[in-house]
Design a protein around this motif. Structure first.
Motif, mmCIF file in Angstrom:
data_model
loop_
_atom_site.group_PDB
_atom_site.id
_atom_site.type_symbol
_atom_site.label_atom_id
_atom_site.label_comp_id
_atom_site.label_asym_id
_atom_site.label_seq_id
_atom_site.Cartn_x
_atom_site.Cartn_y
_atom_site.Cartn_z
ATOM 1 N N THR A 31 0.837 -1.212 0.000
ATOM 2 C CA THR A 31 0.000 0.000 0.000
ATOM 3 C C THR A 31 0.871 1.260 0.000
ATOM 4 O O THR A 31 0.512 2.253 -0.621
ATOM 5 N N ARG A 36 2.388 6.027 -2.884
ATOM 6 C CA ARG A 36 3.432 6.901 -3.464
ATOM 7 C C ARG A 36 3.235 7.035 -4.966
ATOM 8 O O ARG A 36 3.412 8.114 -5.538
ATOM 9 N N ASP A 57 1.341 9.837 9.650
ATOM 10 C CA ASP A 57 0.067 9.277 10.125
ATOM 11 C C ASP A 57 -0.477 8.271 9.121
ATOM 12 O O ASP A 57 -0.080 8.273 7.956
#
Ligand code: ADP
Length: 185
Positions: A31, A36, A57
């Protein structure tokens, strides 16, 4: 074989994931890489995810599940894959269970790579990535302890968890991983 690969940032998960997908000949579903990629392509999802990633986060579940759901629909993922960096919290783990149950391909194992926190900080400060500052590293470690560590219990309660010691050379670590994966397949 469907495997979830879990470990704190800096544990060497990327290196081991690469070796593991070659050994098992299954696609790699990261993920972090997908997010990205969405950011670099400038998609709407990428724009929404960027601020969370820069702060260290978690990106909201809704966005992560959107990319995971789309990826799972690809035919190359029908028979297995290595989930890397996902699930990151218990809600994501439950969502993954539902997605896999709907496809009649339940998860085979959750593999945990364990490294102590001093070693993690040392390793992460030694690499160069844009979201690797001492502040975001500390934040990512805290997020791991608060949100991702409970995922380990979730899988251990379901008798799916195998934990591997991530200290030592990459070869030593991979040897331990191989033993665990081959004994469960
Ligand atoms: P690392 O393991 O070094 O933290 P990743 O590439 O897995 O690196 O993740 C980088 C960042 O991407 C995370 O800090 C988070 O912001 C976001 N991210 C990746 N995967 C997830 C996920 N499953 N849920 C929420 N956020 C995620």
């Amino acid at each position: 074989m469907f495997i979830v690969f879990i470990g704190p940032p800096g544990a060497g998960k990327g290196t081991q994931a690469q070796r593991l997908i070659e050994l098992l000949e299954i696609p790699h579903v990261s993920t972090g890489d997908m997010l990205r990629d969405a950011i670099s392509r400038g998609t709407d999802l990428g724009r929404r995810a960027a601020e969370f990633m820069q702060a260290g986060d978690l990106v909201p579940d809704e966005l992560v599940l959107q990319i995971i759901g789309a990826r799972l629909d690809q035919p190359e993922l029908q028979h297995g894959c290595l989930f890397d960096g996902f699930p990151r919290n218990v809600d994501q783990a439950k969502a993954l269970d539902s997605l896999l149950a709907a496809r009649n391909t339940p998860l085979d194992m959750a593999l945990e790579l364990r490294v102590d926190s001093q070693e993690l900080m040392r390793r992460m400060l030694g690499r160069k990535r844009q979201d690797d500052t001492p502040e975001t590293i500390a934040q990512r470690l805290e997020v791991y302890a608060n949100q991702t560590a409970p995922v380990l219990k979730y899988y251990s309660d379901r008798h799916l968890l195998a934990s591997v010691d991530g200290s030592g050379t990459p070869d030593e670590v991979f040897q331990r991983i191989k033993v665990r994966v081959q004994s469960s397949s």
